[in-house]
Design a protein around this motif. Structure first.
Motif, PDB file in Angstrom:
ATOM      1  N   PRO A  81       1.138  -1.227   0.167  1.00 56.66           N
ATOM      2  CA  PRO A  81      -0.150   0.011   0.052  1.00 56.66           C
ATOM      3  C   PRO A  81       0.677   1.639   0.303  1.00 56.66           C
ATOM      4  CG  PRO A  81      -0.161  -0.975   1.964  1.00 56.66           C
ATOM      5  CD  PRO A  81       0.518  -2.335   1.493  1.00 56.66           C
ATOM      6  N   LYS A  82       0.404   1.929  -0.698  1.00 59.14           N
ATOM      7  CA  LYS A  82       0.923   3.875  -0.755  1.00 59.14           C
ATOM      8  C   LYS A  82      -0.239   4.838  -0.745  1.00 59.14           C
ATOM      9  CE  LYS A  82       1.472   3.610  -5.865  1.00 59.14           C
ATOM     10  NZ  LYS A  82       2.442   4.291  -6.499  1.00 59.14           N
ATOM     11  N   LEU A  83      -0.186   5.684   0.002  1.00 58.15           N
ATOM     12  CA  LEU A  83      -0.679   6.957  -0.199  1.00 58.15           C
ATOM     13  C   LEU A  83       0.224   8.263  -1.405  1.00 58.15           C
ATOM     14  CD1 LEU A  83      -2.667   8.460   0.936  1.00 58.15           C
ATOM     15  CD2 LEU A  83      -1.338   9.764   2.879  1.00 58.15           C
ATOM     16  N   ASN A  84      -1.418   8.331  -2.166  1.00 58.09           N
ATOM     17  CA  ASN A  84      -0.424   9.378  -3.458  1.00 58.09           C
ATOM     18  C   ASN A  84      -1.410  10.375  -2.365  1.00 58.09           C
ATOM     19  OD1 ASN A  84       1.487   7.649  -4.982  1.00 58.09           O
ATOM     20  ND2 ASN A  84       0.225   7.056  -6.580  1.00 58.09           N
ATOM     21  N   ILE A  85      -0.614  11.565  -2.719  1.00 53.22           N
ATOM     22  CA  ILE A  85      -1.200  13.196  -2.244  1.00 53.22           C
ATOM     23  C   ILE A  85      -0.823  14.302  -3.895  1.00 53.22           C
ATOM     24  CG2 ILE A  85      -1.283  15.196  -0.988  1.00 53.22           C
ATOM     25  CD1 ILE A  85      -0.094  12.924   1.682  1.00 53.22           C
ATOM     26  N   TYR A  86      -1.920  15.047  -4.083  1.00 54.78           N
ATOM     27  CA  TYR A  86      -2.034  15.725  -5.219  1.00 54.78           C
ATOM     28  C   TYR A  86      -2.351  16.874  -4.892  1.00 54.78           C
ATOM     29  CZ  TYR A  86      -2.706  10.925  -7.964  1.00 54.78           C
ATOM     30  OH  TYR A  86      -2.559   9.113  -7.872  1.00 54.78           O
ATOM     31  N   HIS A  87      -1.015  17.791  -5.252  1.00 57.74           N
ATOM     32  CA  HIS A  87      -2.052  19.506  -4.242  1.00 57.74           C
ATOM     33  C   HIS A  87      -0.995  20.440  -5.131  1.00 57.74           C
ATOM     34  CE1 HIS A  87       2.174  20.182  -2.703  1.00 57.74           C
ATOM     35  NE2 HIS A  87       2.354  18.609  -2.677  1.00 57.74           N
ATOM     36  N   ASP A  88      -1.483  21.647  -4.434  1.00 54.48           N
ATOM     37  CA  ASP A  88      -0.999  22.719  -5.678  1.00 54.48           C
ATOM     38  C   ASP A  88      -0.764  23.839  -4.870  1.00 54.48           C
ATOM     39  OD1 ASP A  88      -1.958  22.858  -8.767  1.00 54.48           O
ATOM     40  OD2 ASP A  88      -3.818  22.147  -7.506  1.00 54.48           O
ATOM     41  N   CYS A  89      -0.178  23.118  -3.587  1.00 53.09           N
ATOM     42  CA  CYS A  89       0.350  24.012  -2.439  1.00 53.09           C
ATOM     43  C   CYS A  89       1.596  25.232  -3.071  1.00 53.09           C
ATOM     44  CB  CYS A  89       0.701  23.586  -1.298  1.00 53.09           C
ATOM     45  SG  CYS A  89       1.407  24.497   0.399  1.00 53.09           S
ATOM     46  N   ASN A  90       1.813  26.330  -2.653  1.00 51.13           N
ATOM     47  CA  ASN A  90       3.033  26.993  -3.614  1.00 51.13           C
ATOM     48  C   ASN A  90       3.394  26.588  -5.055  1.00 51.13           C
ATOM     49  OD1 ASN A  90       3.141  27.929  -1.170  1.00 51.13           O
ATOM     50  ND2 ASN A  90       5.295  26.772  -0.333  1.00 51.13           N
ATOM     51  N   ASP A  91       2.380  26.414  -5.550  1.00 51.58           N
ATOM     52  CA  ASP A  91       2.480  25.769  -6.687  1.00 51.58           C
ATOM     53  C   ASP A  91       2.082  27.169  -8.378  1.00 51.58           C
ATOM     54  OD1 ASP A  91       3.349  23.887  -8.563  1.00 51.58           O
ATOM     55  OD2 ASP A  91       0.963  23.811  -8.494  1.00 51.58           O
ATOM     56  N   GLY A  92       1.722  28.188  -7.655  1.00 50.51           N
ATOM     57  CA  GLY A  92       1.605  29.514  -8.583  1.00 50.51           C
ATOM     58  C   GLY A  92       0.918  28.731  -9.612  1.00 50.51           C
ATOM     59  N   ILE A  93       0.650  28.887 -11.408  1.00 54.39           N
ATOM     60  CA  ILE A  93       0.285  28.985 -12.282  1.00 54.39           C
ATOM     61  C   ILE A  93       1.063  28.132 -12.683  1.00 54.39           C
ATOM     62  CG2 ILE A  93      -0.783  31.242 -11.977  1.00 54.39           C
ATOM     63  CD1 ILE A  93       1.052  31.919 -14.563  1.00 54.39           C
ATOM     64  N   LYS A  94       1.967  27.180 -12.215  1.00 56.69           N
ATOM     65  CA  LYS A  94       2.627  25.779 -12.899  1.00 56.69           C
ATOM     66  C   LYS A  94       0.974  24.939 -13.011  1.00 56.69           C
ATOM     67  CE  LYS A  94       7.318  25.903 -10.816  1.00 56.69           C
ATOM     68  NZ  LYS A  94       7.887  25.347  -9.736  1.00 56.69           N
ATOM     69  N   PRO A  95       0.962  24.015 -14.615  1.00 56.70           N
ATOM     70  CA  PRO A  95       0.142  22.815 -14.867  1.00 56.70           C
ATOM     71  C   PRO A  95       0.318  22.188 -13.943  1.00 56.70           C
ATOM     72  CG  PRO A  95       1.712  23.404 -16.895  1.00 56.70           C
ATOM     73  CD  PRO A  95       2.984  24.214 -15.435  1.00 56.70           C
ATOM     74  N   CYS A  96      -0.826  21.300 -13.686  1.00 58.41           N
ATOM     75  CA  CYS A  96      -0.618  20.214 -13.211  1.00 58.41           C
ATOM     76  C   CYS A  96      -0.580  20.006 -11.953  1.00 58.41           C
ATOM     77  CB  CYS A  96       0.066  18.708 -13.751  1.00 58.41           C
ATOM     78  SG  CYS A  96      -0.181  18.288 -15.780  1.00 58.41           S
ATOM     79  N   GLN A  97      -1.139  19.539 -11.413  1.00 61.17           N
ATOM     80  CA  GLN A  97      -0.127  19.163  -9.700  1.00 61.17           C
ATOM     81  C   GLN A  97       0.665  18.457  -8.588  1.00 61.17           C
ATOM     82  OE1 GLN A  97      -4.276  17.778  -8.286  1.00 61.17           O
ATOM     83  NE2 GLN A  97      -4.472  19.791  -7.340  1.00 61.17           N
ATOM     84  N   ARG A  98       1.247  18.855  -7.936  1.00 59.18           N
ATOM     85  CA  ARG A  98       2.477  18.404  -7.637  1.00 59.18           C
ATOM     86  C   ARG A  98       1.734  16.835  -6.865  1.00 59.18           C
ATOM     87  NH1 ARG A  98       4.239  22.275  -2.734  1.00 59.18           N
ATOM     88  NH2 ARG A  98       6.071  20.405  -2.927  1.00 59.18           N
ATOM     89  N   LYS A  99       2.603  15.567  -6.601  1.00 60.18           N
ATOM     90  CA  LYS A  99       2.307  14.748  -6.424  1.00 60.18           C
ATOM     91  C   LYS A  99       3.782  14.331  -5.637  1.00 60.18           C
ATOM     92  CE  LYS A  99       2.534   9.962  -8.213  1.00 60.18           C
ATOM     93  NZ  LYS A  99       2.376   8.859  -8.696  1.00 60.18           N
ATOM     94  N   PHE A 100       3.412  13.398  -4.035  1.00 61.73           N
ATOM     95  CA  PHE A 100       4.354  12.700  -3.833  1.00 61.73           C
ATOM     96  C   PHE A 100       3.752  11.343  -3.473  1.00 61.73           C
ATOM     97  CE2 PHE A 100       2.681  15.630  -0.415  1.00 61.73           C
ATOM     98  CZ  PHE A 100       3.513  15.213   0.643  1.00 61.73           C
ATOM     99  N   THR A 101       4.666  10.429  -3.029  1.00 67.08           N
ATOM    100  CA  THR A 101       3.953   9.141  -2.180  1.00 67.08           C
ATOM    101  C   THR A 101       4.807   9.189  -1.380  1.00 67.08           C
ATOM    102  OG1 THR A 101       4.189   8.466  -4.915  1.00 67.08           O
ATOM    103  CG2 THR A 101       3.867   6.489  -3.179  1.00 67.08           C
ATOM    104  N   ILE A 102       3.371   8.479  -0.416  1.00 69.69           N
ATOM    105  CA  ILE A 102       3.835   7.902   1.087  1.00 69.69           C
ATOM    106  C   ILE A 102       3.736   6.215   1.529  1.00 69.69           C
ATOM    107  CG2 ILE A 102       3.445   8.003   3.602  1.00 69.69           C
ATOM    108  CD1 ILE A 102       2.713  11.018   3.265  1.00 69.69           C
ATOM    109  N   LYS A 103       4.817   5.608   1.334  1.00 72.20           N
ATOM    110  CA  LYS A 103       4.925   3.941   1.614  1.00 72.20           C
ATOM    111  C   LYS A 103       3.914   3.916   2.934  1.00 72.20           C
ATOM    112  CE  LYS A 103       6.948   3.380  -2.581  1.00 72.20           C
ATOM    113  NZ  LYS A 103       6.296   2.126  -3.315  1.00 72.20           N
ATOM    114  N   ILE A 104       2.907   2.845   3.371  1.00 69.20           N
ATOM    115  CA  ILE A 104       2.792   2.516   3.680  1.00 69.20           C
ATOM    116  C   ILE A 104       3.539   1.168   4.842  1.00 69.20           C
ATOM    117  CG2 ILE A 104       0.364   1.662   5.593  1.00 69.20           C
ATOM    118  CD1 ILE A 104       0.753   4.398   3.988  1.00 69.20           C
ATOM    119  N   PRO A 105       3.623   1.251   5.635  1.00 72.24           N
ATOM    120  CA  PRO A 105       4.650  -0.126   6.546  1.00 72.24           C
ATOM    121  C   PRO A 105       3.303  -1.327   6.233  1.00 72.24           C
ATOM    122  CG  PRO A 105       4.367   2.121   7.928  1.00 72.24           C
ATOM    123  CD  PRO A 105       3.693   1.964   6.804  1.00 72.24           C
TER     124      PRO A 105
END
Length: 139
Positions: A81-105
């Motif tokens: 299992p992994k959690l993907n987070i899609y967000h626009d924090c401090n992203d300005g007008i850049k296209p698409c969203q920032r994405k990062f993953t947290i692995k679940i133990p």
């Protein structure tokens, strides 16, 4: 003899279908110290192979930046299992969203459709950058 055949059929069915396994995650997302509202979060089984990851659950953060999602998947081997987070924090007008993953133990994987143990990701400040972070337009 009939018992042996029955046991073989049960074993073959389990191998073909897999075992139902579940996981869940909760947390709080903030952006520059304020709740990150409406951020998309998705729980996947990371297949790490040729086929696409299996979506187990998805949701969005509430007005306080809190989220909790859980889901299940049928796999022959243990799920990853992994959690993907899609967000626009401090992203300005850049296209698409920032994405990062947290692995679940692995210790947070449960047998069956209901996650018995929920992984607490804690409070995550989205303003920083994260290892492996990328951009995603199609999530």
């Amino acid at each position: 003899m009939k018992l042996l055949i029955l046991l073989c059929l049960v074993a073959a069915t389990t191998a073909l279908i897999g075992n139902t396994q579940s996981a869940g995650v909760r947390g709080k997302l903030i952006c520059n110290g304020k709740p990150a509202v409406g951020v998309l979060v998705k729980l996947y089984d990371d297949d790490r192979g040729i086929d696409a990851d299996d979506l187990m659950a998805s949701g969005k953060t509430n007005g306080n930046g809190d989220f909790e999602i859980a889901g299940h998947e049928d796999e022959v081997t243990p799920i990853d299992p992994k959690l993907n987070i899609y967000h626009d924090c401090n992203d300005g007008i850049k296209p698409c969203q920032r994405k990062f993953t947290i692995k679940i133990p692995d210790s947070y994987i449960s047998k069956g459709k209901v996650a018995r143990k929920i992984y607490d990701a804690g409070v995550v400040q989205l303003a920083g950058s994260f290892p492996g972070e990328g951009r995603d337009c199609l999530h």
